[in-house]
Design a protein around this motif. Structure first.
Motif, short mmCIF file in Angstrom:
data_model
loop_
_atom_site.label_atom_id
_atom_site.label_comp_id
_atom_site.label_asym_id
_atom_site.label_seq_id
_atom_site.Cartn_x
_atom_site.Cartn_y
_atom_site.Cartn_z
N ALA A 1 0.88 -1.32 0.07
CA ALA A 1 -0.04 0.04 -0.18
C ALA A 1 0.71 1.38 -0.05
CB ALA A 1 -0.92 0.07 1.16
N GLU A 2 1.82 1.16 0.82
CA GLU A 2 2.75 2.50 0.77
C GLU A 2 3.63 2.54 -0.58
OE1 GLU A 2 4.53 2.66 5.29
OE2 GLU A 2 5.16 1.06 4.35
N MET A 3 3.83 1.44 -1.24
CA MET A 3 4.52 1.53 -2.54
C MET A 3 3.61 1.94 -3.50
SD MET A 3 7.81 1.51 -2.15
CE MET A 3 7.32 2.52 -0.51
N GLU A 4 2.39 1.79 -3.51
CA GLU A 4 1.34 2.31 -4.42
C GLU A 4 1.25 3.57 -4.37
OE1 GLU A 4 -1.37 2.10 -7.40
OE2 GLU A 4 -0.04 0.63 -6.74
N LYS A 5 1.44 4.13 -2.86
CA LYS A 5 1.24 5.66 -2.98
C LYS A 5 2.46 6.34 -3.64
CE LYS A 5 0.47 8.86 1.11
NZ LYS A 5 0.55 9.09 2.52
N LEU A 6 3.66 5.77 -3.46
CA LEU A 6 4.91 6.15 -4.00
C LEU A 6 4.64 6.34 -5.60
CD1 LEU A 6 7.91 7.05 -3.34
CD2 LEU A 6 8.53 4.82 -3.96
N ARG A 7 4.04 5.23 -6.00
CA ARG A 7 3.71 5.20 -7.58
C ARG A 7 3.06 6.41 -8.10
NH1 ARG A 7 2.99 -0.39 -6.27
NH2 ARG A 7 5.06 -1.63 -6.79
N LEU A 8 2.09 6.63 -7.38
CA LEU A 8 1.15 7.70 -7.56
C LEU A 8 1.78 9.05 -7.48
CD1 LEU A 8 -1.97 6.44 -5.94
CD2 LEU A 8 -1.88 6.35 -8.36
N PHE A 9 2.63 9.19 -6.71
CA PHE A 9 3.62 10.28 -6.40
C PHE A 9 4.29 10.60 -7.54
CE2 PHE A 9 7.88 11.76 -5.22
CZ PHE A 9 7.66 12.98 -4.80
N VAL A 10 4.88 9.48 -8.09
CA VAL A 10 5.92 9.26 -9.28
C VAL A 10 5.11 10.12 -10.57
CG1 VAL A 10 7.20 8.32 -10.77
CG2 VAL A 10 7.64 7.74 -8.41
N VAL A 11 3.75 9.76 -10.62
CA VAL A 11 2.86 9.97 -11.59
C VAL A 11 2.79 11.46 -11.68
CG1 VAL A 11 0.58 9.91 -12.50
CG2 VAL A 11 1.75 7.77 -11.74
#
Length: 1110
Positions: A992-1002
């Motif tokens: 879940a934390e890494m999904e949040k990071l991926r959205l940040f990269v978007v």
């Protein structure tokens, strides 16, 4: 009585001549009568005395010896009230005293003499027949059949003139000489007579004589006592007055054994019982005898030549110089202490001791004072190895082989002995102080002279052979701390008795060359002149003891602690040398093996010696009662110091308001800096060495002192002192025993002062330590900030402290400076630690290739091994500091975000995070693999977790998204993909934390595409570009000194770390910069014109971002 009255010496000389004339058969005519040869004078000689002997009165009757408690009971019973029992009682019949008969028997018994040959013969010549005196008395018409106090002086002189080693042709007198006690000295005879007199007096008081008869008898006995004591004193002073045996010590040495018998450890049990037939003073009789001596000779100042030699013999006794010192089995020092304690308890003797030239030897130096002064040999006794190597060798030899229980046993034994010594030393000094104003002043002068002679002990690199020994100084400190105890009560009720202007009112302690807390020498001199009161009474005893204890601690006890701390560094150096010698063992089996092994053994011996020194220091410095007293005095001193800066002068009831006033009182500024320094140094030592001692008292005072001067750092000029205060706070939260949070850990989370002031104090000091003015400031700041980071980590879970942080964050400028410095530190520390890690990796890879490594020259391998050890030490420090600062960023960005989004912060923060993420998960990571990461305090998983958490904390901030997108150096979409994959695979972060990071990269990719389109500006005029960053300025400002124009965000960021103009190094504040609105308008117009051209702003995010978010 006339001053020309005959003295005992005159009488003795007259009688000696008379005896000589009689033996030679010389006839001397009498003036008025005929008869045997007699002196020219027909009148009885006056009582022997060196000065008029005062007539004894009942009030002056000496107290009975301690050895006769029963006599006191009997004597008191005669005056006791009648029994309350109502039964009929017979009236007590008082016995009648036949005074002449009793007097004759008493004199005969006390002096062991008789005028009758028959009586002598009946006693087996135990009674000495005074034949020649008997003949004299007959020739003078005096009946020689009665001994009385009227002729007591002549009787005593006649007895003292009898020479046991003399020759005579008088066969009738020969048995007398033959029956004399062999080798008995005059002093021994007089002591025996004195003891028999006490027994006789006790017997009189036990009898039921009438009060009048009892008084008459005791008066006559007191006359005899005074005569015996007079001759005893004179015999000590001039032992050749009367015939003496040969081969025996005479004079002062005769009293020494009695003084040495007073300690319970100086002889077998029971040896101190009183025996009236003995001619030796028992332990219970020494004090009454000395009291009689003092009463007789003190009023006329004649005691000095009698007892001063005895005092010197006692205090300079050879046993005090034996190598075994306190560890000796004979406990000779205890006997000396016992004798001295009795001496100083007798009225008149303290004055004698303190006016002797040897009390404070005029020409003694710092080194010789402890051997030349009277108290020096006792005060220099101790356990420290440098002065007493035999003790260390006996108790701590082969320290590496000893178990902890064995060492603790040695500690207990030596500390018990040391405590006994220090207790006795205080009792001696206390008796001197209480003896009167003269001895009290002499004691204070003694302490002051020691301090004055040892000013060099506070210097750097002091040769110990040029100053007083550590044992001497520590023992004196112990004495002073005990003197201070009465005014250090828990309520501080006597603190106001301490004179705050002591340094102006007294010159007892010279501080002219001392650095002041925050004043120049000129200001200090002016303050002294303004506060001098020439006609005022000198400072009281409490003030003297207080300031002397401070100075003695500075020049003595704390210098000893400094020496002890230096040994720890010495051990580290020796261990490094040993590691270098042992190396990888490649020398084994080579021609160098024997030489190398010999060198290694020598280094091990040296290491063992240093460890023995450490243990001997720990024995003395960590003696529990001394530690308690030192902590008590230090906390009292810290409280007193705060009271001096409290406007109400009432601290700690109520506590001084924090922060303190910006105006520092001059009375505080001119105090010697060593007062603050010593408080800090001792707290620095004690919180590490004896944290458990604070459990009883001192915690609140410690916390108050630290917070007071961390919240008001402008009160102290020395930056190193401020850092040490911070260090003390840091060490106070180290766990020990069962206390996981250390001395102050719990208080920091509960005490109102800590909850209110800790967070701002730490943040302000974090900023202040950036520039200390010291040459080592660059490295000092990292140590200070490491400690601050650790403290913040300990208290961070407390909501009150987090609220305090949010309150501080409202002061935007201050908090932005704080954040900027954190970013600077992380940038530098992580870069240095990772660079070192790369070099360590390279050397370890080189060493893993055994064949190639063995083929290298020996010197090359040794050099590379040394480099490796150095890099490991350095990397360990950098990684620890870097990691702790990253942790701060993690918790602070979770709590408050706005300050991190300031223009002068956000770009630098993003660039720093991107760079370190690139190092940890990019291609360079392979070069960071080392053999033992834990040894280097390197935990890449934890570091990666913290950095990713900072990204997650700030991912919802638009400014941060733009800042990451604007980082053209380290950012890439692939970098974050790799970080996310590693974090999930190694369970560092959740899915879940890494999904949040991926959205940040978007978001970052979208912002990056937009910015790329906006930045397609074509040719940009040079005057629009920031001269440092070469980016288009948004808010140009003019620097008043260098006249350069720069973007406001750039100069603001620069000033966060450096308060000078970057172009000419002139001092600069952000308030000084001058806006340039005309240029700003031109830049805004230029950007607007260029951005209205065809750009990529109309492209969709899907066209720009191609990132797999699965």
């Amino acid at each position: 009585m006339s001053d020309n009255a005959p003295t005992p010496q005159d009488d003795a000389e007259r009688i000696r001549l008379k005896r000589l004339a009689k033996l030679q058969g010389v006839s001397t005519p009498r003036a008025s009568t005929s008869g045997p040869s007699t002196p020219a004078s027909s009148t009885p000689p006056p009582a022997p005395k060196s000065k008029p002997i005062p007539k004894p009165t009942p009030a002056a009757t000496p107290r009975l010896p301690v050895s006769s408690p029963s006599s006191r009971i009997v004597s008191s019973s005669s005056s006791a009230a009648p029994s309350p029992v109502p039964t009929a009682q017979k009236k007590k019949v008082l016995q009648t005293l036949d005074l002449p008969s009793w007097e004759h028997d008493a004199v005969s018994k006390i002096l062991k003499v008789t005028l009758s040959r028959d009586e002598a013969q009946k006693s087996g010549f135990d009674l000495v027949w005074l034949k020649y005196l008997s003949e004299e008395l007959k020739s003078e018409g005096i009946a020689p059949d009665h001994l009385s106090s009227d002729i007591i002086d002549r009787v005593l002189i006649a007895r003292l003139e009898v020479d046991s080693q003399g020759m005579t042709d008088d066969l009738d007198y020969l048995p007398v000489l033959a029956s004399l006690p062999p080798q008995q000295t005059t002093f021994e005879y007089l002591v025996g007579a004195w003891k028999r007199l006490n027994a006789t007096r006790s017997a009189v008081l036990k009898k039921g004589f009438s009060p009048m008869d009892t008084k008459t008898a005791t008066d006559k006995l007191e006359k005899i006592r005074e005569l015996l004591i007079s001759y005893a004193g004179l015999t000590l002073q001039e032992p050749g007055m009367f015939p003496q045996p040969t081969g025996k010590p005479l004079g002062p040495p005769e009293l020494l054994p009695a003084l040495l018998s007073l300690s319970a450890f100086s002889g077998p049990l029971g040896s101190s019982s009183s025996n009236p037939s003995s001619s030796v003073l028992s332990a219970t009789e020494v004090e009454p005898f000395l009291q009689d001596l003092s009463r007789r000779f003190s009023p006329d100042d004649e005691l000095d030549p009698i007892l001063a030699p005895v005092v010197k013999l006692l205090l300079f006794h050879p046993s005090l110089s034996r190598p075994e010192g306190l560890g000796g089995g004979d406990s000779g020092w205890r006997a000396i202490i016992g004798g001295l304690e009795v001496l100083v308890s007798v009225k008149g003797i303290p004055e004698l001791i303190t006016r002797m030239p040897e009390w404070i030897p005029e020409h003694a130096t710092a080194v010789t004072f402890e051997r030349m002064s009277l108290m020096g040999p006792l005060l220099r006794l101790g356990v420290f190895m440098r002065e007493w190597p035999t003790i260390a060798q006996t108790y701590f030899s082969d320290p590496e082989k000893r178990t902890r229980d064995d060492i603790e046993s040695s500690f207990a034994s030596l500390r018990g002995t040391l405590k006994s010594l220090q207790t006795s030393l205080f009792q001696v000094f206390n008796s001197l102080v209480r003896a009167g104003a003269g001895p009290r002043e002499a004691v204070l002068q003694y302490f002051a002279r020691v301090i004055k002679l040892n000013l060099r002990r506070a210097g750097m690199q002091v040769d110990p052979d040029t100053v007083a020994s550590d044992s001497f100084m520590v023992n004196l400190q112990s004495v002073l701390l005990r003197f201070a105890e009465p005014f250090m009560d828990a309520n501080y009720s006597r603190m106001d008795k301490i004179d705050p202007l002591f340094y102006a009112h007294s010159d007892r302690i010279d501080i002219n060359d001392e650095t002041r807390i925050k004043a120049t020498s000129e200001e200090a001199s002016q303050w002294v002149e303004q506060n001098k009161e020439p006609n005022a009474a000198p400072p009281n005893f409490i003030s003297n003891i207080f300031y002397l204890a401070i100075a003695m601690s500075h020049y003595g006890y704390l210098r000893t602690i400094q020496s002890y701390n230096g040994l720890a560094r010495h051990v580290e150096d020796v261990q490094r040398h040993l590691d270098m010698l042992q190396g990888d063992g490649s020398w084994m089996g080579t021609p160098m093996q024997t030489r190398t092994e010999t060198t290694i053994n020598l280094v091990k011996i040296e290491k063992a010696k240093i460890r023995m020194q450490q243990l001997s220091f720990e024995t003395g410095l960590l003696e529990p009662e001394l530690v308690f007293r030192c902590i008590g005095f230090t906390t009292f001193l810290s409280t007193w110091l705060i009271r001096q800066v409290d406007p109400k002068k009432q601290h700690p009831k109520p506590p001084a308001a924090l922060p303190l006033s910006k105006e520092v009182p001059m009375s505080f500024r001119v105090l010697p800096e060593y007062i603050v320094e010593d408080i800090v140094d001792y707290l620095h030592f004690s919180v590490q060495a004896s944290p458990e001692k604070f459990e009883l008292a001192g915690k609140i005072e410690l916390l108050t002192f630290v917070l007071t001067f961390l919240t008001s750092t402008w009160y102290i000029k020395n930056p190193f002192l401020k850092s040490k205060i911070n260090d003390v706070l840091f060490m106070s939260i180290w766990g020990y025993g069962r206390e996981r949070n250390g001395i102050l850990g719990d208080l920091l989370n509960t005490h109102p002062m800590a909850l209110k002031h800790l967070m701002p104090a730490l943040m302000h000091f974090y900023i202040e330590v950036e520039q200390t003015g010291a040459s080592s400031q660059f490295y000092d700041k990292f140590n200070a900030r490491r400690n601050i980071a650790y403290i913040l980590k300990v208290v961070w879970n407390n909501p009150s402290h987090r609220q305090a942080l949010n309150e501080e964050a409202k002061n935007v400028d201050e908090f932005v400076r704080f954040v900027n410095l954190m970013i600077n530190d992380v940038t530098y520390l992580m870069d240095e630690s990772l660079t070192d890690m790369t070099q360590i990796h390279e050397i370890q890879v080189e060493m893993d290739d055994k064949a190639t490594w063995e083929s290298k020259p020996r010197e090359y391998r040794r050099e590379r091994e040394g480099t490796l050890r150095s890099l490991e030490r350095q990397a360990s420090g950098y990684t620890t500091l870097g990691r702790s600062t990253v942790e701060l960023l993690k918790v602070f960005t979770a709590e408050t975000k706005a300050p991190f989004m300031m223009p002068e912060i956000v770009d630098r923060l993003a660039a720093m995070l991107d760079y370190n993420l690139h190092v940890l998960v990019g291609p360079r990571y392979q070069t960071l693999k080392v053999r033992d990461p834990a040894k280097l305090k390197f935990d890449p998983k934890a570091l990666l977790s913290d950095i990713l958490q900072v990204f997650l904390n700030l991912c919802d901030q638009g400014e941060f998204v733009k800042a990451v997108a604007n980082d053209g150096r380290s950012y890439s979409k692939e970098l974050f993909e790799s970080a996310a994959e590693i974090a999930i695979r190694r369970s560092i972060k959740t899915e879940a934390e890494m999904e949040k990071l991926r959205l940040f990269v978007v978001k970052v990719e979208e912002a990056k595409a937009t910015m790329d389109a906006e930045d397609d500006l074509g040719e940009i005029p040079e005057e629009f570009l920031d001269p440092l960053m070469y980016t288009v300025m948004k808010d140009p400002v003019l620097l008043p000194s260098s006249k350069n124009i720069i973007d406001r965000s750039t100069i603001k960021s620069h000033l966060l770390s450096d308060s000078k103009d970057p172009f000419n190094r002139a001092p600069l504040k952000i308030e000084d910069v001058i806006p340039v609105p005309e240029l700003k308008l031109r830049i805004t117009t230029f950007l607007s014109d260029r951005r209205n051209k065809n750009t990529a702003l109309d492209k969709s995010a899907e066209e720009i971002v191609h990132m797999d978010t699965a």
